[in-house]
Write a protein that holds these residues in place. Sequence first.
Motif, PDB file in Angstrom:
ATOM      1  N   SER A 142       0.849  -1.195   0.000  1.00  0.00           N
ATOM      2  CA  SER A 142       0.000   0.000   0.000  1.00  0.00           C
ATOM      3  C   SER A 142       0.880   1.238   0.000  1.00  0.00           C
ATOM      4  O   SER A 142       1.960   1.256   0.601  1.00  0.00           O
ATOM      5  CB  SER A 142      -0.914   0.012   1.225  1.00  0.00           C
ATOM      6  N   GLU A 144       1.017   5.457   0.601  1.00  0.00           N
ATOM      7  CA  GLU A 144       0.419   6.649   1.193  1.00  0.00           C
ATOM      8  C   GLU A 144       1.380   7.815   1.019  1.00  0.00           C
ATOM      9  O   GLU A 144       2.605   7.620   0.976  1.00  0.00           O
ATOM     10  CB  GLU A 144       0.131   6.446   2.684  1.00  0.00           C
ATOM     11  N   TRP A 183      -2.067  11.268   6.315  1.00  0.00           N
ATOM     12  CA  TRP A 183      -1.535  10.336   5.314  1.00  0.00           C
ATOM     13  C   TRP A 183      -2.700   9.911   4.408  1.00  0.00           C
ATOM     14  O   TRP A 183      -3.702   9.399   4.899  1.00  0.00           O
ATOM     15  CB  TRP A 183      -0.908   9.113   5.973  1.00  0.00           C
ATOM     16  N   PRO A 185      -3.997   7.689   1.158  1.00  0.00           N
ATOM     17  CA  PRO A 185      -3.642   6.560   0.274  1.00  0.00           C
ATOM     18  C   PRO A 185      -3.742   6.958  -1.197  1.00  0.00           C
ATOM     19  O   PRO A 185      -4.613   7.731  -1.598  1.00  0.00           O
ATOM     20  CB  PRO A 185      -4.678   5.495   0.638  1.00  0.00           C
ATOM     21  N   ARG A 187      -3.573   5.217  -5.151  1.00  0.00           N
ATOM     22  CA  ARG A 187      -3.617   3.968  -5.921  1.00  0.00           C
ATOM     23  C   ARG A 187      -3.286   4.164  -7.391  1.00  0.00           C
ATOM     24  O   ARG A 187      -3.043   3.181  -8.097  1.00  0.00           O
ATOM     25  CB  ARG A 187      -5.010   3.330  -5.790  1.00  0.00           C
ATOM     26  N   SER A 226       4.001   0.372   2.574  1.00  0.00           N
ATOM     27  CA  SER A 226       3.776  -0.590   3.650  1.00  0.00           C
ATOM     28  C   SER A 226       3.549  -1.972   3.060  1.00  0.00           C
ATOM     29  O   SER A 226       2.729  -2.136   2.150  1.00  0.00           O
ATOM     30  CB  SER A 226       2.559  -0.191   4.498  1.00  0.00           C
TER      31      SER A 226
END
Length: 534
Positions: A142, A144, A183, A185, A187, A226
């Motif tokens: 992931s 961020e 933070w 995210p 994509r 992460s």
Amino acid sequence: MATAAGPDPASVASSQPVRVVLRVRPFLPSEASSAATPCVRRLGSHTSGEVTVQIKDQYTSRNECYKLDSFFGQETRVCQIFDQEVSAVIPGIFDGTNATVFAYGATGSGKTYTMQGTEDLPGLIPLAVSTVLALCTGTWCSVEISYYEVYMERCYDLLEPKAREIMALDDKDGNMKLKGLAWVPVRSMEEFHEIYSIGVQRRKVAHTGLNDVSSRSHALLTIRVSTDVVKGKLSLIDLAGNEDNRRTCNEGIRLQESAKINQSLFALSNVISALNMKATRIPYRESKLTRILQDSLGGNSHAVMIACLNPMEYQEAVHTVSLAARSRHIVNYMSSASKQGTPKDKVDMEAKLRVWLESKGKEKSTQRMDGFLSPNASKTPLSMSHMKKSASVRVPGRVKAMDQDGSKIKKVLFDSSARIPAENLPRVGTQDEVNTTKKVVPPSLTPIKDDKAGSSLRKALSPISSNMAPQKHPIVDDGNCSFMLEPKTPMGSYHILEKVPGATPLDKFNALGSSLKVCITAILVFMYQKNTLV
């Protein structure tokens, strides 16, 4: 013969010096018309990979030479700098290693263009995010991002709708944490551009005498990756440029902003100098900027410094390149999270502090109890024996009387010549003891009347207001007359103060002390009269 085991290779952090590259921006349209030559050029490269650059003043004969790790001239594009310098540190963040890329230079040297770029020619920040997202494709990783600025020595989150200050604090391990930092995210690149453009618009910029759109703050974008095991981050920092206010003609708030920018960059120079001299104390806390860059300068992060130059300004180029050349000697010790592992004995500092505070509290409580129960607290002075009989009975009570000023306490202890068991005598003490004391008459003794002794006692006590009244029947033992005293509630100033609404506890205590003093005086007079009668 057994040999000592060496250190575990997995636990040893690798050392890596700060990598310093130089970028010379192209001439602006206003500068290209003058047909000037750039003040900096590359002299040559070495087998070790470093290059030698020369900075020469076109109006004088002054020139300086410095050694750096790489050189990018005016014809070089930003994407080439990314491919050769920045892309090499990105795979390491997937293993838990941190990396930092920051642009340094004077105002108008092309730092913001290097980091942001344009829509057609993206800078290092969009290129880095694109590469990270591409490496995350098909994995469980992931991504961020956070984006904030350091303006006037305060940190502000650029991804929040309202300008909110965030606090730079240290955690229990000594690492800096930004409390309240958002933070977000990410994509896809579409999401990134939408979020990043909002933050760019919120960053503080202004017009100066040297730059139409001058950055008034240091901007920091962090990409955090992460995985199931580790977390790594890549920080991309666009530093504000140091300014000469004689040339920028700053006034008012612009002058204050310039002072804060120059102050933070001067602190950065002090940190670099201290690291090169291997000083015992590194002044990271002189400014918010150096506190944030602590991991990148002498810490555990892989650092790349991009020194940006204005090809027209000799003095600014000397200042920038000299600091960049000194930064090459700073060594960072990088260790990935996957290699660190969990220590066998993890020390919880919060628990140790809690135990220490509890122990200190117990020690103070024990000291207080020792003060109450110590032998010195119950020690009484010698009795004032002045009776004719050798066998005297000591009254087991002790009366404390306080003077009116409340500063001195007198201890009075008296003896009686009557051979009455001590446990059968009433005790004169505090108000609670006076109210709860009952009449004690030994059943084995037969009371008789003695008018002479009684009248003498009344005459002695008549002018004195006391809370002690003689019992109606005297007690006779071996021909000696002894009177039992019956305690009564004193009707003195103490009880009057109880009915006064504004009386303080100290006033009541002083009044009680005066009543006790009167009571003791009456007893002493009684004892003197008794001796006279006998």
